[in-house]
Design an enzyme around this catalytic site. Structure first.
Site, PDB file in Angstrom:
ATOM      1  CB  VAL A 103      -0.915  -0.005   1.268  1.00 41.09           C
ATOM      2  CG1 VAL A 103      -1.977  -1.066   1.109  1.00 41.09           C
ATOM      3  CG2 VAL A 103      -0.251  -0.164   2.781  1.00 41.09           C
ATOM      4  CG  HIS A 119      -4.003  -5.915   0.212  1.00 40.79           C
ATOM      5  ND1 HIS A 119      -3.049  -6.395   0.654  1.00 40.79           N
ATOM      6  CD2 HIS A 119      -5.099  -6.611  -0.353  1.00 40.79           C
ATOM      7  CE1 HIS A 119      -3.241  -7.721   0.701  1.00 40.79           C
ATOM      8  NE2 HIS A 119      -4.439  -7.917   0.267  1.00 40.79           N
ATOM      9  CB  CYS A 180     -20.952  13.925   4.089  1.00 41.19           C
ATOM     10  SG  CYS A 180     -19.923  12.598   4.558  1.00 41.19           S
ATOM     11  CB  SER A 219       5.076 -14.831   3.581  1.00 43.41           C
ATOM     12  OG  SER A 219       3.974 -14.323   4.002  1.00 43.41           O
TER      13      SER A 219
END
Length: 276
Positions: A103, A119, A180, A219
């Site tokens: 990320v 991700h 918002c 991994s």
């Protein structure tokens, strides 16, 4: 790593049509730790889950306080030799695309063009109410303004947060969505949250069209990335894995190399003739 293994990797990538699946191990040489590789084995902190984040303001305060500190290291990180090698292989027409579990945005910073962030990315923030996405740098400035005099340091975790004291976390002030007033969340997939189906399908289509799959620094212990290795194996697509330590996909791989990413990929690009 043997000379034979280096030659085999060069032969596989040299035929082109390669899709790269990258994980946290590719970014450790940029100073970003991982959870399961050599830099992550001593780490005890568990990442916050999506359910925890949306479930309480206290959890969000904890997350954003830690992430506010950790973001400094993520934002300051620069691509390493491994990222640059992947971008160069794409430029030469050998890599068809990158699916990254990271990320940190370092593939793009290195110059790679076709990158799917499985991700999400820490450089963006999303409102959970109106879904508006805004730059992380904007939020960072707002958080600094809302927390004058607040400062902390702590060991950085792979998902971009830092280990702080409870007092530091509790004194941190949150800010809402400007559009918002809703709850803000980094535009990344938390543990316990599903990757959007359209993104999974895009990654699956890219892998299915590949001539070979090259796994770098993952991994493959969780389904999020392992499913693409499984798919490639089912389709008879050859798989090569370069990682420090064993992976969950080794049994399906044609070639596995336990080696540091930067030097290995630099060697790889040196063995391949640049496009004219």
């Amino acid at each position: 790593m043997s000379e034979s293994a280096r030659r085999s990797l060069a032969e596989l990538v040299g035929d082109g049509g390669v899709v790269v699946l990258s994980g946290a191990g590719l970014s450790t040489e940029s100073g970003i730790p991982d959870y399961r590789g050599p830099t992550g084995r001593a780490r005890k902190a568990d990442p916050m889950t999506y359910q925890q984040f949306v479930g309480s303001e206290a959890a969000r305060r904890r997350y954003w306080a830690r992430s506010h500190v950790g973001w400094r290291q993520i934002e300051a990180a620069r691509p390493n030799d491994g990222h640059r090698a992947v971008a160069e292989l794409e430029r030469r027409g050998l890599v068809a695309g990158v699916v990254t579990q990271n990320v940190d945005g370092l593939h793009q910073a290195a110059g790679a063009r076709r990158v799917i962030e499985l991700h999400g990315g820490l450089d963006r923030v999303v409102c959970l109410s109106c879904r508006e996405r805004t730059p992380r740098l904007d939020l960072d400035a707002r958080l600094r303004a809302a927390n004058p005099g607040w400062d902390a340091e702590g060991r950085i975790n792979p998902d971009g947060d830092a280990e702080l004291t409870a007092e530091q976390e509790q004194s941190f002030r949150l800010v809402p969505c400007l559009a918002c007033g809703g709850v803000l969340k980094p535009d990344v997939i938390f543990f316990g949250e599903n990757v959007p189906r359209v993104r999974v399908d895009e990654c699956s289509a890219l892998v299915a069209a590949a001539r070979a799959l090259l796994v770098l620094g993952s991994s493959l212990k969780v389904r999020s990335g392992l499913r693409f290795v499984t798919k490639a194996a089912e389709l008879g697509i050859p798989i090569a894995i370069v990682n420090q330590g064993p992976t969950g996909g080794d049994a399906d791989a044609l070639l596995t190399l336990d080696a540091p990413l930067g030097p290995t990929l630099t060697d790889l690009t040196g063995r391949l003739v640049p496009a004219q």
